[in-house]
Design an enzyme around this catalytic site. Structure first.
Site, PDB file in Angstrom:
ATOM      1  N   PHE A 127      39.823   8.295  32.496  1.00 28.03           N
ATOM      2  CA  PHE A 127      40.659   7.117  32.717  1.00 28.03           C
ATOM      3  C   PHE A 127      39.835   5.878  32.367  1.00 28.03           C
ATOM      4  O   PHE A 127      38.709   5.720  32.837  1.00 28.03           O
ATOM      5  CB  PHE A 127      41.108   7.081  34.187  1.00 28.03           C
ATOM      6  CG  PHE A 127      42.078   5.994  34.484  1.00 28.03           C
ATOM      7  CD1 PHE A 127      43.396   6.092  34.054  1.00 28.03           C
ATOM      8  CD2 PHE A 127      41.696   4.862  35.183  1.00 28.03           C
ATOM      9  CE1 PHE A 127      44.306   5.073  34.319  1.00 28.03           C
ATOM     10  CE2 PHE A 127      42.602   3.843  35.455  1.00 28.03           C
ATOM     11  CZ  PHE A 127      43.909   3.956  35.025  1.00 28.03           C
ATOM     12  N   ASP A 199      34.289  10.839  40.729  1.00 33.21           N
ATOM     13  CA  ASP A 199      35.503  10.057  40.941  1.00 33.21           C
ATOM     14  C   ASP A 199      36.590  11.048  41.369  1.00 33.21           C
ATOM     15  O   ASP A 199      36.897  11.997  40.643  1.00 33.21           O
ATOM     16  CB  ASP A 199      35.877   9.347  39.626  1.00 33.21           C
ATOM     17  CG  ASP A 199      37.140   8.511  39.755  1.00 33.21           C
ATOM     18  OD1 ASP A 199      38.004   8.854  40.581  1.00 33.21           O
ATOM     19  OD2 ASP A 199      37.274   7.516  39.011  1.00 33.21           O
ATOM     20  N   TYR A 224      45.883   5.233  46.830  1.00 33.44           N
ATOM     21  CA  TYR A 224      47.315   5.009  46.585  1.00 33.44           C
ATOM     22  C   TYR A 224      47.978   6.150  45.814  1.00 33.44           C
ATOM     23  O   TYR A 224      49.163   6.114  45.548  1.00 33.44           O
ATOM     24  CB  TYR A 224      47.566   3.668  45.882  1.00 33.44           C
ATOM     25  CG  TYR A 224      46.771   3.428  44.620  1.00 33.44           C
ATOM     26  CD1 TYR A 224      47.091   4.084  43.437  1.00 33.44           C
ATOM     27  CD2 TYR A 224      45.709   2.526  44.601  1.00 33.44           C
ATOM     28  CE1 TYR A 224      46.365   3.857  42.276  1.00 33.44           C
ATOM     29  CE2 TYR A 224      44.975   2.288  43.456  1.00 33.44           C
ATOM     30  CZ  TYR A 224      45.307   2.964  42.297  1.00 33.44           C
ATOM     31  OH  TYR A 224      44.586   2.734  41.160  1.00 33.44           O
ATOM     32  N   LYS A 225      47.195   7.162  45.446  1.00 31.86           N
ATOM     33  CA  LYS A 225      47.790   8.317  44.768  1.00 31.86           C
ATOM     34  C   LYS A 225      48.157   9.366  45.837  1.00 31.86           C
ATOM     35  O   LYS A 225      49.094   9.158  46.590  1.00 31.86           O
ATOM     36  CB  LYS A 225      46.835   8.842  43.699  1.00 31.86           C
ATOM     37  CG  LYS A 225      46.718   7.852  42.534  1.00 31.86           C
ATOM     38  CD  LYS A 225      45.634   8.180  41.531  1.00 31.86           C
ATOM     39  CE  LYS A 225      45.579   7.097  40.442  1.00 31.86           C
ATOM     40  NZ  LYS A 225      44.331   7.104  39.688  1.00 31.86           N
ATOM     41  N   ARG A 373      53.780  13.238  32.311  1.00 35.27           N
ATOM     42  CA  ARG A 373      53.072  13.792  33.474  1.00 35.27           C
ATOM     43  C   ARG A 373      54.033  13.954  34.647  1.00 35.27           C
ATOM     44  O   ARG A 373      54.840  13.067  34.926  1.00 35.27           O
ATOM     45  CB  ARG A 373      51.940  12.858  33.918  1.00 35.27           C
ATOM     46  CG  ARG A 373      50.798  12.741  32.945  1.00 35.27           C
ATOM     47  CD  ARG A 373      49.623  12.022  33.600  1.00 35.27           C
ATOM     48  NE  ARG A 373      50.041  10.759  34.249  1.00 35.27           N
ATOM     49  CZ  ARG A 373      49.222   9.976  34.936  1.00 35.27           C
ATOM     50  NH1 ARG A 373      47.961  10.310  35.104  1.00 35.27           N
ATOM     51  NH2 ARG A 373      49.654   8.845  35.481  1.00 35.27           N
TER      52      ARG A 373
END
Ligand SMILES: *Cc1c(COP(=O)(O)O)cnc(C)c1O
Length: 414
Positions: A127, A199, A224-225, A373
């Site tokens: 990412f 990460d 927040y995921k 996704r």
């Protein structure tokens, strides 16, 4: 293989021991939410929490809240709730700042542990914010260190040798969903005398992680995921006990000082996890994040992983069963043990298909140039949702709905 029916999926839902969690979320009535890997769903209690912090704490106790409502230590309190979900001990995690900022802190700290080495191994396809942030740090350091980009487990392992200072990787790939072997890579990293940073953005809250069993040095991730902390909720940072007070991060704001309220002129680092803090947090967002993090802490991580693996297998099987003729390509590893909690598929008309899917009530997301996704957040997604999502996809393909002009206009956020 036996054809899967919708009633097979209903049966799986009836046997699902995590099913009770779904009711703790606010979800749309008709839409199927498959973007929990990007923005987790809203826990119903989040609203009451925000109201309490705003109306009672801020509104009535005002500045006293730092003490009486424990605002001052909230990053540590919530860090301790999150810690067991990643195999960390109490006092090793704080919830604070953004992922990118925390990455900057830990990569800097890790470099100080290996001052004579000049290489940071990273995955080029990671990412982008991870790469951009470390590139910014490299520039700040006058290019005295360099990033060595490698791809996939084999390439990464080959790039790690005793000239490497730091190995900084994301456990679950944001696009493909591929899961790296944390134990194996960390072992090689440390055998070469390098520092390991992980990460956990796409693995935290989705699968069991054991940072201390793997002897990881530092880790970061967002809430927040899969932690359902709320849009832009603060990230977390893990610093192994052995490095606390020794490996110092450079954003040395007053919260990271040994005695913030001594207001001394010169910096003195805290010798515990507080050193990973920098300054005052957005208390409303931080407080709300506790609801979702606490829910993950209450769930059985093993079961979460099993369910998401099963849902992933189901999604792949259903696409092959129902949409075989439409040229979809499964990007994610088919072996469930080698992937995280989302499935990526590609199609040359991916963008338009995703827009048509959203309009048909299936919220997935799109990553350029051609990847769709589908997040499988096991706390609230049902097996029948996976079935219904594929049924709607099939309908779009059969009717070529995605060819409509409205689905081919590019939006800012995909
Ligand atoms: C989601 C994600 C981030 C997010 O970074 P922010 O600082 O919260 O914008 C970073 N890294 C990875 C690998 C991610 O998946």
């Amino acid at each position: 293989m036996k054809k899967i029916s919708r009633s097979d999926c209903e049966q799986l839902d009836q046997q699902d021991s995590l099913a009770c969690f779904r009711d703790e979320f606010s979800l749309p009535d008709h839409d199927i939410y498959m973007s929990g890997n990007s923005l987790g769903a809203m826990p119903k209690k989040a609203l009451a929490k925000a109201q309490e912090v705003i109306t009672d704490h801020w509104g009535k106790s005002l500045i006293k809240s730092w003490n009486v409502h424990n605002w001052f230590t909230l990053s540590q309190t919530i860090g301790d709730i999150l810690a067991p979900t990643i195999g960390a001990d109490a006092g090793e995690v704080v919830v604070t700042d953004a992922t990118g900022i925390n990455l900057f802190k830990v990569v800097s700290a890790a470099l100080t542990l290996n001052p004579d080495r000049k290489k940071i191994v990273m995955e080029g396809s990671n990412f982008p914010t991870d790469n951009y942030t470390v590139q910014g740090l490299v520039k700040l350091l006058g290019n005295s260190v360099e990033i060595v980009f490698a791809e996939e487990e084999e390439g990464i392992l080959a790039a790690i040798d005793d000239s490497v200072a730091v190995v900084c990787l994301t456990q679950v790939h944001y696009k493909s969903g591929r899961l790296l072997d944390m134990k194996k890579i960390t072992e090689k990293t440390q055998a070469c005398g390098a520092i390991s940073i992980w990460d956990l953005c796409h693995s935290g809250g989705a699968l069991p992680i054991d940072l201390n069993a793997c002897n990881v040095d530092f880790a970061i991730g967002c809430t927040y995921k899969y932690y359902n902390g709320g849009p832009g909720s603060p990230a977390f940072v893990f610093c192994a006990k052995r490095h606390q007070g020794k490996a110092l991060q450079p954003l040395t704001g007053w919260y990271s000082h040994a005695e913030p309220f001594a207001f001394e002129r010169d910096y003195r680092p805290a010798d515990n996890i507080n050193q990973m803090l920098s300054g005052t947090q957005g208390i409303i967002s931080l407080a709300v994040s506790e609801i979702g993090i606490d829910m993950i802490a209450r769930a059985d991580m093993q079961k979460l992983q099993e369910k998401s693996q099963q849902m992933g297998d189901l999604l792949i099987q259903l696409i092959e069963q129902e949409c075989a003729q439409y040229d979809f390509n499964i990007i994610s590893p088919k072996d469930a043990d080698r992937r995280g909690s989302h499935i990526a598929i590609s199609h040359k008309e991916g963008y338009a298909i995703l827009q048509a899917l959203i309009s048909a009530g299936v919220m997935g997301d799109f990553r350029a140039p051609d990847t769709l996704r589908f997040g499988l957040a096991a706390l609230y997604l049902r097996y029948i949702d996976v079935w219904d999502a594929v049924a709607r996809l099939k309908n779009i393909m059969e009717n070529e709905t995605y060819k409509q002009e409205e689905f081919n206009r590019k939006l800012a956020v995909t």
